[in-house]
Design a protein around this motif. Structure first.
Motif, PDB file in Angstrom:
ATOM      1  N   SER A  59       0.847  -1.201   0.000  1.00  0.00           N
ATOM      2  CA  SER A  59       0.000   0.000   0.000  1.00  0.00           C
ATOM      3  C   SER A  59       0.879   1.246   0.000  1.00  0.00           C
ATOM      4  O   SER A  59       1.989   1.236   0.545  1.00  0.00           O
ATOM      5  N   LEU A  75       0.333   5.135   1.108  1.00  0.00           N
ATOM      6  CA  LEU A  75      -0.575   6.073   1.765  1.00  0.00           C
ATOM      7  C   LEU A  75       0.106   7.435   1.874  1.00  0.00           C
ATOM      8  O   LEU A  75       1.214   7.539   2.402  1.00  0.00           O
ATOM      9  N   SER A  94       4.297  10.336   3.769  1.00  0.00           N
ATOM     10  CA  SER A  94       3.784   9.256   2.931  1.00  0.00           C
ATOM     11  C   SER A  94       4.514   7.977   3.313  1.00  0.00           C
ATOM     12  O   SER A  94       5.649   8.018   3.786  1.00  0.00           O
ATOM     13  N   ALA A 139       0.659   6.476  10.550  1.00  0.00           N
ATOM     14  CA  ALA A 139       0.565   6.207   9.112  1.00  0.00           C
ATOM     15  C   ALA A 139       1.270   4.897   8.753  1.00  0.00           C
ATOM     16  O   ALA A 139       0.804   4.138   7.897  1.00  0.00           O
ATOM     17  N   ARG A 157      -0.995   2.100   9.806  1.00  0.00           N
ATOM     18  CA  ARG A 157      -2.146   1.973   8.915  1.00  0.00           C
ATOM     19  C   ARG A 157      -1.736   1.391   7.566  1.00  0.00           C
ATOM     20  O   ARG A 157      -2.416   0.526   7.014  1.00  0.00           O
ATOM     21  N   THR A 158      -0.638   1.859   7.036  1.00  0.00           N
ATOM     22  CA  THR A 158      -0.224   1.402   5.707  1.00  0.00           C
ATOM     23  C   THR A 158       0.155  -0.069   5.742  1.00  0.00           C
ATOM     24  O   THR A 158      -0.197  -0.841   4.843  1.00  0.00           O
ATOM     25  N   GLN A 212      -3.011  -1.992   5.868  1.00  0.00           N
ATOM     26  CA  GLN A 212      -3.604  -2.083   4.523  1.00  0.00           C
ATOM     27  C   GLN A 212      -2.879  -3.134   3.686  1.00  0.00           C
ATOM     28  O   GLN A 212      -3.500  -3.939   2.984  1.00  0.00           O
ATOM     29  N   GLN A 221      -4.324   1.330  -0.387  1.00  0.00           N
ATOM     30  CA  GLN A 221      -4.996   2.627  -0.444  1.00  0.00           C
ATOM     31  C   GLN A 221      -5.332   2.994  -1.886  1.00  0.00           C
ATOM     32  O   GLN A 221      -4.465   2.948  -2.755  1.00  0.00           O
ATOM     33  N   GLN A 278      -5.983   5.762  -4.650  1.00  0.00           N
ATOM     34  CA  GLN A 278      -5.551   7.153  -4.800  1.00  0.00           C
ATOM     35  C   GLN A 278      -6.697   8.037  -5.280  1.00  0.00           C
ATOM     36  O   GLN A 278      -6.530   9.246  -5.409  1.00  0.00           O
ATOM     37  N   ILE A 300      -9.659   6.378   3.909  1.00  0.00           N
ATOM     38  CA  ILE A 300      -8.490   5.565   4.261  1.00  0.00           C
ATOM     39  C   ILE A 300      -8.978   4.379   5.074  1.00  0.00           C
ATOM     40  O   ILE A 300      -9.378   4.525   6.217  1.00  0.00           O
TER      41      ILE A 300
END
Lengths: 171, 746, 338
Positions: free
Chosen positions: C227, C229, C243, C316, C319-320, C323, C330, C332, C337
């Motif tokens: 992913s 993000l 990011s 982040a 979360r990424t 994912q 994610q 785009q 999210i």
């Protein structure tokens, strides 16, 4: 602009020779000579008198200068005219055929997808590019792939609706 | 001046597409920088890089040696310009102060001040040469931070007489809320760059294409500055690429372009860069302090609203910011006071609902906080404080359908499904917040004149100096003209934004629709009278015994209102009278009415979804219910309010002109880092025009919708953010770091 | 913009010869960043060598099962190339998270690597900046630094690298193929960009006379569990605050291999192999991800205005990786999210 007492007696750097550029603009071959630092945007506006393409930032930050070069949407402010020698360029002035508006132009009118109209040529050229790419379909995707075109009047929902109409996904 | 009443097509009040739409979608619409005739020379501006001081030395010699450079104009070699403040004052200039004069002297009053103009055969040459101008400064201390001057600010507005004792009532109130709110400096950033093309015509009148909201304002200003007679300068601006208030005052590029054209006797174009536009006016950073005292039943006892806004060291700009708080809600005690802090910056200026966008943001945020303190629904609180009279002037309104805005907006939004508890509504990983706010603006109208030339072929040309900055003036004037003259809209041609045309105010304040359309109706009435006079001269005229009040223009004919079969076609009348054209010009006339308050209102409902862990904020839904009298065009009107909502979302979440106060310089002077909403930021926006008949405000019932759409939006979003997260961010913009930093401990 | 000569290179050798012959020369391909900087007088080349027509536009499979991406493949074409979409969707996603479609249509793959920081002071010639004018000082250290680096910064420079694509490429162990007067060489992606140290004016280890000819990605593309993000101040067309590129190889819920890189936090795309190693052998769950994040951020140092980035980066990263582990990268376009 430089601060301080720099050497002011030195001569400035000489200007280079003008260079010949040939573009096919809206189906017509146009030949002109410019210094290499002339952007495609300024060439269209100042040298070819095609002022439909707008300058909103001159730095690729707003999308107002979007034109189609060899069928792809680009920011004409961030490319040099000399780099595009031989290219096919389509601007807002070249979209209508024999007075009949392109479906996206008509959709912009139908959905009132602008107010002041200044970003509109770039929005429409960008939308034509988007449709040709064939990738963005859903409203989410259209919004994302139109995010390189700022509309300060805030017509975004109407722009999305106009593109959907032109794509045939919305009446 | 009533509207025609017949079976022919009526345009007023319908969703008519823009009459200038085709020009705008084909690139034919020409803006100030689009006029290429006349062997143009191109200008480029050199700006100061310090915030305050003086130019000790400016050396243009190297710039002048660049091939193709025609001239470099500075304060040292500029042509003569007027030397009185009066000459430099335009219609919109603040009463107090000395307007800025570009290239006037060696004083530096703000960063990015223009200090030289390079004129060259090509714009790239001018830009290059501008980079070669050398400057030595004598620097002086400066301040660009409003917080550093908060205590020294000057009072510019407070009520003539105080209502009760707000401080005492606040101290005694059952429930109190007091807080400071902050709106940073914002720049209008219209998509069009500020531009002027000054056309030199061998010493004849100078034609100036300028990006402005008022061609006659610019024309008078230029005549003052350059000591010219009115007939020597003509200002034209057929299309304006947005302005939002930035084009109300003449900007410095018009002075420099005209200065160069006069000095060099040559046509000159000057287009500012996006960066340079941050050296123009802006919405002033404003600190707002609200103190609300209420009873447990939600009625207000005390409202105090104090604000400190930014202005320059040389002019005192302010707009009504705090007065809205005392106007809108019933409260026996109210006090407001607006002060300005002079900083080393350009003069602030009008931007989209100036004063109200900021002041009402603070008021409506505070009202939300009060509702929380009262454990009361925010709509209900506003109903408890609802006022049917202007609370400042104690006057009834010509109309006020704010209740209906709350009701219809709430219904469309589904407000009754709101769980009042913050952090109680969720969508997956997102906290969902629903917030609302009220909006208020004035219904203003100004003198304006219109000329109509009707030709025997049933075509009418309607002319007025008004500007259309994207608001739809061309279209609504065409609609009203078509209806008033009984012609299809295709037969109407509108001419605007030429200083030689009949008088119009600057386009701003939401007054243009009422002003221009009443001028159209007034002039159309003169045309009708003339047609009736001619018709009566016809042999066996069916209108021979008809009086003026009994006839109307409809479907290309002058007909009796009561007996539709009695009528004569316009072309017959004019042919019979041997008239090629009828030309009339008339100024609108509004009855004086000091017995009523005149305002527009709105209720804005917003939904946000905020990622609980990452703080990413999305505004997923907005409903804006607007009560603004009669809406002339439902299509362009909806767009206008929708666009204003987008502006309000930007104000809430994105927009901030960031200063480095150490340099006294704007850091994000571009449109990549000064964030405005992009398409991906904007989702569902619903606009409701609440039915608000108003026979008192003016004959057509027009109140104007230019500003009302943005007022309240930022507060509605901020209140939704609070409802979602339990975090109250009182300093705009609401960025994710503020939400994350202040989130309650979990 | 200062005057410059313009010439077009006929082939790679010609390009190298031309640039070696002129110390003031620069290559131009897409031009999206170079012309932007030239207009602000930040970049002041006296000669532009147009390489945009060189035949470096193909995407080819390599003998080792990877892909060799020509340096002049436009970003948009790369994101939508069938082999990239299928085998390296992390790269596709990262590209689509950056800029606008118009810019992606212009910007080249090689140019993306050498784009320069968007630090406001670097762009504003009225303010000191060590990167623009070595020795003049860093204005951001005591100025506006909300968007600046939290990792690997120096007292000379706290700027960040702006690319999204590079974050994915460093995570995937790409290599950069360059050609100079002495022939070709390859540079591991992680070594391509530099930390500022006391030479912040030198962004990369590309030699002054070298040209990027290709980017090579190895066979392993992590096409199932990945992913990208990007968190920013508006939902599109903005540079990253943070990011994260994350890629996992899973077996029965256990991490076999992990890749983790960050954008918006340092002078270079920031990959941390220690954090990746810490993930290996661990269950693909939040506690593992949090531990890796802590490790990656162990040396993070805030500036006055960007302390939020450290905590945000951790969240982040978690979360990424989540994912990626779930196989729900994610989108785009849809900004929710998950």
């Amino acid at each position: 602009m430089q601060d301080g007492a720099a050497q002011s007696d030195a001569n400035p750097a000489p200007l280079p020779e003008k260079m010949s550029v040939t573009l096919t603009v809206n189906g017509t071959e146009r030949r002109f000579s410019v210094l290499p630092w002339v952007s495609l945007l300024d060439a269209l506006r100042d040298h070819l008198d095609l002022t439909g393409t707008k300058k909103g930032c001159d730095h690729g930050q707003c999308g107002a200068c979007t034109v189609l070069v060899d069928g792809r949407r680009i920011n004409s402010c961030l490319t040099l005219a000399v780099m595009r020698d031989g290219a096919h360029v389509t601007t807002i002035e070249g979209l209508a055929t024999n007075g009949a508006l392109d479906p996206l132009q008509q959709a912009f009118i139908d959905h009132d997808a602008f107010q002041c109209g200044y970003c509109t040529p770039g929005q429409i050229c960008s939308g034509i590019g988007l449709i040709a790419e064939g990738r963005a379909k859903s409203p989410h995707e259209i919004r994302e792939f139109m995010s390189g075109n700022i509309c300060r009047c805030g017509a975004y929902p109407n722009i999305v609706a106009a593109i959907q109409q032109a794509m045939g996904t919305k009446p | 001046m009533s509207m025609v009443n017949n079976t022919a097509k009526t345009y007023t009040g319908t969703a008519t597409s823009r009459v200038d739409g085709r020009a705008k979608v084909t690139g034919a619409a020409k803006y100030a920088g689009d006029f290429n005739e006349g062997g143009l020379a191109y200008g480029a501006v050199v700006e100061s890089t310090i915030a305050r001081g003086r130019i000790a030395r400016i050396d243009t010699s190297q710039a002048l040696r660049v091939p193709g450079v025609i001239d470099v104009i500075t304060h040292e070699n500029r042509p003569r310009v007027a030397d009185t403040d009066q000459a430099w004052k335009d219609d919109v200039a603040p009463e107090e102060g000395s307007p800025f004069r570009p290239l006037y002297d060696d004083m530096i009053k703000f960063n990015q001040q223009p200090i030289a103009l390079v004129v060259a055969e090509e714009w790239e040459i001018a830009r290059y040469a501008a980079s070669l101008v050398r400057v030595d400064y004598e620097k002086q201390p400066f301040v660009t931070d409003v917080y550093r001057k908060r205590d020294d600010a000057i009072v510019v507005e407070k009520p003539d007489k105080l209502r009760g004792d707000a401080a005492k009532a606040f101290a005694a109130a059952e429930v109190r809320h007091q807080a400071d709110y902050f709106i940073p400096t914002e720049h209008h950033n219209p998509m069009e760059l500020f531009a002027t093309t000054a056309m030199w015509d061998g010493g004849g009148p100078l034609t100036v294409y300028d990006k402005t909201q008022g061609v006659q304002n610019v024309q008078q200003y230029l005549c003052g500055v350059f000591e010219k007679k009115p007939e020597e300068i003509r200002v034209i601006s057929p299309y304006v690429g947005g302005a939002f208030g930035a084009g109300l005052r003449p900007q410095y590029q018009v002075v420099l372009a005209v200065m160069a054209a006069l000095k060099l006797q040559r046509s000159v174009r000057l287009v500012l860069t996006r960066q340079q536009m941050y050296g123009l006016g802006y919405r002033p950073a404003t600190i707002e302090r609200l103190a609300l005292g209420a009873r447990r039943d939600g009625t207000l006892d005390a409202i105090t609203h104090e604000a400190v806004g930014v202005t320059s060291q040389f002019e005192e700009f302010s707009r009504n910011d705090t007065g809205w708080s005392a106007l809108l809600y019933t409260s026996p005690n109210a006090r407001y006071e607006h002060r300005v802090a002079p900083l080393d910056v350009p003069t602030s200026c009008d931007m989209r609902a100036p004063g109200a966008a900021t002041g009402v943001y603070a008021l409506e945020s505070a009202m939300d906080e009060l509702a929380v303190a009262l454990k009361m629904d925010p709509v209900e609180l506003r109903m408890r404080c609802y006022s049917d009279r202007d609370q400042n002037e104690d006057l009834p309104y010509t109309s006020k359908c704010l209740r209906e805005c709350y009701r219809e907006g709430a219904a469309a939004f589904g407000w009754d499904k709101r769980n009042a508890e913050p952090r109680s509504m969720r969508d997956g990983r997102n906290l969902v917040g629903w917030g609302m706010a009220s909006g208020v603006w004035e219904a203003l109208q100004m003198p304006a004149a219109v000329r109509i030339v009707m030709t025997a072929n049933g075509h009418a040309e309607v002319s007025c100096a008004a500007s259309d900055i994207g608001t739809g003036t061309y279209t609504i004037m065409a609609q009203v003209a078509a209806d008033s003259l009984g012609l299809p809209i295709e037969n109407i041609t509108i001419h605007l934004a030429d200083s030689t045309l009949p008088r119009a105010p600057v386009e701003g304040g939401s007054w243009m629709a009422a002003s221009a359309c009443h001028a159209v109706v007034a002039t159309a009435s003169e045309v009708r009278k003339e047609l009736l006079r001619l018709a009566k001269l016809m042999k066996a005229s069916p209108l021979a015994d008809t009086v003026e009040e009994d006839v109307t223009l409809s479907d290309g004919k002058l007909v009796s209102r009561t007996q539709a079969e009695r009528g004569v076609s316009i072309s017959d009348i004019m042919r019979h009278g041997a008239m090629e054209r009828i030309e009339k010009e008339k100024t609108n006339e509004f009855a004086e009415d000091k017995a009523h308050a005149r305002n527009t209102h709105s209720a804005v409902f917003a939904e946000v979804k905020i990622d609980e862990e990452l703080g990413v904020i999305r505004v997923t839904r907005v409903v804006s219910a607007v009560a603004a009298g009669r809406v002339l065009n439902l299509k362009t009107g909806r767009s206008q309010v929708m666009g204003a909502v987008v502006g309000g979302i930007g104000m809430a979440l994105h927009e901030e002109t960031v200063y480095d106060h150490g340099f006294g310089r704007i850091v994000n002077h571009n449109i990549a880092e000064y964030h405005v909403p992009v398409n991906a930021d904007i989702h569902d926006i619903q606009v409701i025009f609440v039915d608000e008949p108003d026979a008192l405000v003016n004959p057509l019932g027009i109140k104007g919708i230019g500003e009302i759409g943005i007022v309240g939006v930022a507060a509605a979003v901020a209140n939704a953010v609070y409802h979602a997260t339990g975090v109250r961010v009182r300093d705009l913009p609401i960025t994710l770091d503020k939400v994350l930093a202040r989130r309650p401990a979990t | 913009m200062i005057p410059f000569q313009y010439t077009r290179a006929n082939n790679v050798a010609d390009a190298v010869r031309l640039i070696a012959a002129n110390s003031g020369a620069k290559f131009i391909a897409g031009g999206t960043n170079l012309l932007d900087l030239m207009k602000d007088n930040v970049e002041r080349p006296t000669k532009l060598i147009d390489i945009s027509r060189l035949p470096l536009t193909s995407v080819e499979e390599t003998a080792s099962g990877g892909l060799r991406i020509g340096a002049l493949v436009p970003n948009a074409d790369l994101a939508w190339h069938p082999l990239i979409e299928k085998r390296y969707p992390l790269v596709a996603s990262a590209i689509l998270a950056g800029a606008s479609q118009q810019l992606r249509n212009m910007a080249s793959t090689g140019g993306n690597l050498v784009q320069r920081t968007r630090c406001a002071y670097f762009y504003d010639t009225a303010t000191p900046c060590n990167k623009r004018q070595p020795g003049s000082g860093c204005s951001a250290v005591n100025g506006i630094n909300r968007g600046h680096a939290i990792l690997g910064a120096s007292t000379s420079c706290i700027a960040t690298h702006p690319s999204d694509m590079c974050v994915a490429l460093v995570a995937l162990d790409a290599t950069v193929h360059v050609t100079g007067p002495n022939g070709g060489r390859t540079i591991p992606f992680a070594d391509f960009h530099r930390l500022p140290g006391d030479t912040p004016h030198i962004d990369t280890n590309l030699g002054p006379d070298e040209i990027i000819t290709a980017i090579e990605v190895p066979a392993k593309g992590f096409a199932t569990n990945y992913s990208y993000l990007k968190i920013r101040d508006r939902l599109s067309y903005a540079f990253a605050l943070i990011s994260v590129a994350a890629a996992l190889e899973l077996k029965d819920g256990t991490i076999q291999e992990a890749r983790l890189a960050l954008g918006g936090v340092a002078h270079k795309p920031w990959r941390d192999v220690a954090a990746e190693a810490a993930l290996r052998g661990r269950p693909a769950e939040e506690a593992s991800f949090a531990a890796a994040a802590d490790l990656l951020l162990r040396d993070a140092r805030p500036q006055a205005q960007n302390g939020f980035k450290i905590d945000l980066a951790k969240r982040a990263i978690i979360r990424t990786l989540t994912q990626a582990a779930r196989g729900t990268p994610q989108s785009q376009s849809n900004k929710t999210i998950q």
